[in-house]
Every structure is written in structure tokens, then in C-alpha cells.
Design a protein around this motif. Sequence first.
Motif, short mmCIF file in Angstrom:
data_model
loop_
_atom_site.label_atom_id
_atom_site.label_comp_id
_atom_site.label_asym_id
_atom_site.label_seq_id
_atom_site.Cartn_x
_atom_site.Cartn_y
_atom_site.Cartn_z
N LEU A 138 0.83 -1.22 0.00
CA LEU A 138 0.00 0.00 0.00
C LEU A 138 0.86 1.26 0.00
CD1 LEU A 138 -2.05 -2.31 1.07
CD2 LEU A 138 -3.45 -0.35 1.70
N PRO A 139 1.95 1.30 0.79
CA PRO A 139 2.82 2.48 0.69
C PRO A 139 3.47 2.60 -0.69
CG PRO A 139 3.27 1.24 2.71
CD PRO A 139 2.34 0.40 1.88
N ILE A 140 3.71 1.46 -1.34
CA ILE A 140 4.30 1.51 -2.69
C ILE A 140 3.30 2.13 -3.67
CG2 ILE A 140 5.25 0.12 -4.58
CD1 ILE A 140 6.19 -1.89 -2.41
N ALA A 141 2.03 1.76 -3.50
CA ALA A 141 0.98 2.36 -4.36
C ALA A 141 0.92 3.87 -4.13
CB ALA A 141 -0.37 1.72 -4.04
N PHE A 160 -4.57 -3.43 -5.27
CA PHE A 160 -5.45 -4.53 -4.84
C PHE A 160 -4.88 -5.18 -3.58
CE2 PHE A 160 -5.86 -4.39 -9.53
CZ PHE A 160 -7.22 -4.20 -9.65
N PHE A 161 -5.73 -5.44 -2.61
CA PHE A 161 -5.28 -6.16 -1.41
C PHE A 161 -6.47 -6.87 -0.78
CE2 PHE A 161 -7.09 -2.81 1.21
CZ PHE A 161 -7.00 -1.70 0.39
N GLY A 162 -6.19 -7.72 0.21
CA GLY A 162 -7.24 -8.54 0.80
C GLY A 162 -7.89 -7.90 2.02
N ASP A 163 -8.99 -8.51 2.45
CA ASP A 163 -9.69 -8.03 3.66
C ASP A 163 -8.75 -8.07 4.87
OD1 ASP A 163 -10.77 -10.77 2.49
OD2 ASP A 163 -10.31 -11.09 4.61
N GLY A 164 -7.90 -9.10 4.92
CA GLY A 164 -6.98 -9.23 6.06
C GLY A 164 -6.03 -8.05 6.15
N THR A 166 -6.62 -5.06 5.76
CA THR A 166 -7.21 -3.84 6.33
C THR A 166 -7.03 -3.79 7.86
OG1 THR A 166 -9.43 -4.77 6.62
CG2 THR A 166 -8.93 -3.78 4.48
N ASN A 167 -6.45 -4.86 8.43
CA ASN A 167 -6.15 -4.84 9.86
C ASN A 167 -4.66 -4.59 10.13
OD1 ASN A 167 -8.83 -5.44 10.49
ND2 ASN A 167 -8.49 -7.62 10.13
N ILE A 168 -3.94 -4.27 9.08
CA ILE A 168 -2.49 -4.06 9.18
C ILE A 168 -2.20 -2.56 9.26
CG2 ILE A 168 -0.39 -4.18 7.73
CD1 ILE A 168 -0.83 -6.93 8.61
N GLY A 169 -1.19 -2.20 10.04
CA GLY A 169 -0.86 -0.78 10.21
C GLY A 169 -0.64 -0.05 8.91
N ALA A 170 0.04 -0.71 7.97
CA ALA A 170 0.37 -0.04 6.69
C ALA A 170 -0.89 0.40 5.93
CB ALA A 170 1.22 -0.96 5.81
N PHE A 171 -2.00 -0.34 6.11
CA PHE A 171 -3.27 0.06 5.48
C PHE A 171 -3.69 1.42 6.01
CE2 PHE A 171 -7.88 0.30 6.23
CZ PHE A 171 -8.40 0.20 4.95
N HIS A 172 -3.67 1.55 7.34
CA HIS A 172 -4.16 2.79 7.97
C HIS A 172 -3.22 3.96 7.68
CE1 HIS A 172 -7.44 0.67 9.91
NE2 HIS A 172 -6.58 -0.33 10.00
N LEU A 177 -2.29 9.06 4.69
CA LEU A 177 -1.41 9.93 3.90
C LEU A 177 -2.00 10.21 2.51
CD1 LEU A 177 1.18 11.20 4.86
CD2 LEU A 177 2.45 9.51 3.53
N ALA A 178 -2.58 9.17 1.92
CA ALA A 178 -3.15 9.33 0.57
C ALA A 178 -4.27 10.37 0.61
CB ALA A 178 -3.69 8.00 0.06
N SER A 179 -5.07 10.35 1.68
CA SER A 179 -6.17 11.31 1.79
C SER A 179 -5.64 12.71 2.06
CB SER A 179 -7.12 10.87 2.90
OG SER A 179 -8.21 11.75 2.98
N LEU A 180 -4.68 12.79 2.99
CA LEU A 180 -4.12 14.09 3.35
C LEU A 180 -3.47 14.77 2.15
CD1 LEU A 180 -3.51 15.91 5.87
CD2 LEU A 180 -1.28 14.78 5.95
N TRP A 181 -2.73 13.98 1.37
CA TRP A 181 -2.01 14.54 0.21
C TRP A 181 -2.82 14.46 -1.08
CZ3 TRP A 181 3.59 12.15 1.03
CH2 TRP A 181 4.17 12.76 2.16
N LYS A 182 -4.06 14.01 -0.98
CA LYS A 182 -4.93 13.86 -2.16
C LYS A 182 -4.22 13.14 -3.31
CE LYS A 182 -8.39 17.47 -1.46
NZ LYS A 182 -9.18 16.55 -0.65
#
Length: 337
Positions: A138-141, A160-164, A166-172, A177-182
Motif C-alpha cells: 500500500l505504501p508503494i501504491a 489490490f489487497f485482501g480483507d486481512g 485492512t487490519n495491518i498498520g500499513a493500510f491505515h 497519507l493518501a487522503s491528506l495529500w490527495k
Amino acid sequence: MNITHPYVAWESREVPTLKQQLPNDFENVLKKMYEIRFFEDEVQDLYSAGLVRGSTHLYQGQEAVSVGAISALRAEDTMTCTYRSHGATIAKGAQIDACFAELLGRAGGLCNGKGGSMHFTDASIGALGSNAIVGGHLPIANGAALAAKFLGTGKVSVCFFGDGATNIGAFHESLNLASLWKLPVIFVVENNQYGEYSPVKSTTSGEKIVDRALGYAMYGVQVDGNDVVSMSAIVADAADRARRGDGPTLIEAVTYRHSGHSRADLAAYRPEGELDEWMKRDPILLLENAIKEFNPDGAAIIERIKENARTEVNEAKNRAVSWPEPDLSELYTDVMD
Ligand SMILES: Cc1ncc(C[n+]2csc(CCOP(=O)(O)OP(=O)(O)O)c2C)c(N)n1
Ligand SMILES: [Mg+2]
């Protein structure tokens, strides 16, 4: 829990479905889905024959997610995905023989046979990498999206990533950051109902994964991931917004993996009848039904496309199997020291 926040306003948006229309380019969309299905069926056989080292994670049942999403994007857009990567990488346009060769550890593979099933990568088509670390990409994306924004290329980064994941720190961290930096990212969570062996409800808080978009002031939408028309329409909207500079979107694609987590997993933990119910909503079956519904020659068209895809996948496998392993002199190239 009834959320009526503006960022999840798409909940009430009319999403087109296969019941109403076919994909614009339905022949190519169907062909891609068959290619992925037949590829994965062959991989299962190659694995059983002992020709694939390590494990593999198959994608049967989830084809509409990546094929629908990528059909709405431009060729130059970038894509990152997980170790369950064969489908998304083929959908992005990778050569099928090079995919087989990668699995088989042959020269001519996507990564010269050195990455294997969990590292399908082809930067020439914007497939920036598959990742075995859950959430690791996700950080690479975000990085690809930041580069696009910085350079003004207009490219969108789909992840693309799995439901699992979404419980990982890197998801959050990545959504924040993606939202903050648009950033022009489209986060697509493939909710296939299970993590490694655990049902999503036993590991994941909240009613819907998409609700997590709310915490990051991000647009979010839950969509039928087995409906290729819905997938494509939602991703087209997300891409428009990303290109306009309005930032990322979280899309929860609700789907199902037909087989176990990996080749070692027979999925005995699934309740009886669950797979049968989902097979009635097989994404390929849904598209075939719609083609027959909307097109008087539907059955013949389907048969032709299916046979083409079957032949192409088979020939690609035969080519890859005949290719040599990388030369020993290549041992230390393409690796970090
Ligand atoms: C950081 C990390 N933790 C644990 C694992 C072991 N692991 C591999 S796959 C997986 C389940 C992931 O499930 P999900 O994100 O839903 O993806 P799916 O396999 O269903 O596509 C786990 C826990 C890992 N590879 N990386
Ligand atoms: Mg999962």
C-alpha cells in the motif's frame, strides 16, 4: 449502524449492474476472465505435478474484480497487488507464457524465473509488483501516486489487497497519507470472506470494511465484486476523481475465493454449502448469463471466446514448459547484494 456521512454517499448511488447492461468491450472482458480462470486451473495442475516450487495462491472466483477495475483504467496507469497476484497481473496485460515461466522458474519469466508465484512484476505494463508481506504494497501504491502527482503525468495508481490487509498498520498509514495529500490512488480491497484461514467476521471489527474510509475523510463504496460492470463503473468514477485531483477512494469489492488460501489448504473450515451458494454467483457465469440475455448470438460468441482463451493459455503453458532455467551465470544478476 447506519452511516449517512457524505464520504460514503456512494452507498446510495445507482451502480450499474450486469442485469442492466453489458461491459462496452464485453468480448475482451470475457476473454480476460477466461484466461485468468484457465491459467489458474493449469497452475493447480502444474503444482500437483511438482513443477512449481513454493506455494501459490489462486484467484478463481475473483476475476471480475481486477478485470473490471483495469478495464476502466488507462494502459499507462500503475498497479500493485498481493501474492494472490496472477489474476491482476494478467488483467494488466502481462504475457501469459511469461507468467507460466515465472511460476516454473524459467528464463523468459516475468522476473527471469527468480521471483516465482508471489512476485509477479512487469514494470513495462505498469504492474509494479506483487507482495508477500500483507499490506506491504500500500505504501508503494502511494509512492507511485505521489510520483504521478509530482510529475503531472495524470497516471492513477490502483492497489489490490485482501480483507486481512485492512487490519495491518500499513493500510491505515497509507489511507491517512493518501487522503491528506490527495494522492491519485484507488484502494481496492478484495473482500473474499477469508484471511489465511479465518472468516473475516472473526478478525475484523465494524460492519463493513468500507466504513474505514470514513476515518480518513475518503470516499468509499462497497460494490459487488462478482459483477464486472459494477466494478468497472465504480473504478471509472474513482479514476476520474483521482485525475481531477480530488484524491483517493476505498472500494470494497465483495467476492469469494473458490479454493483454499494456498495449495496446502483444502478449506475444510468453510461451512457446508457456502461454496455452492457462491458458485451460483461465479463472476464468469454472471457475465455469460448477461451476454446470452442481451445478445441473440450470445451462446455462440461465448463458445468462440472460451475456446480461443483455452487454446491460448494451453499454448502459452507449453511454450513456457519448454523454456530453459536461467543460466547459472545469471545467479547474481537482478538480486540485491
Ligand atoms: C505482515 C504479514 N503478516 C502475516 C502474513 C501471513 N499471511 C499470509 S496471507 C495472510 C492472509 C491475508 O488475507 P487477506 O488479506 O484477506 O488476503 P487473501 O489471501 O484473502 O487474498 C496472512 C496472514 C504475511 N504474509 N504478512
Ligand atoms: Mg481475504
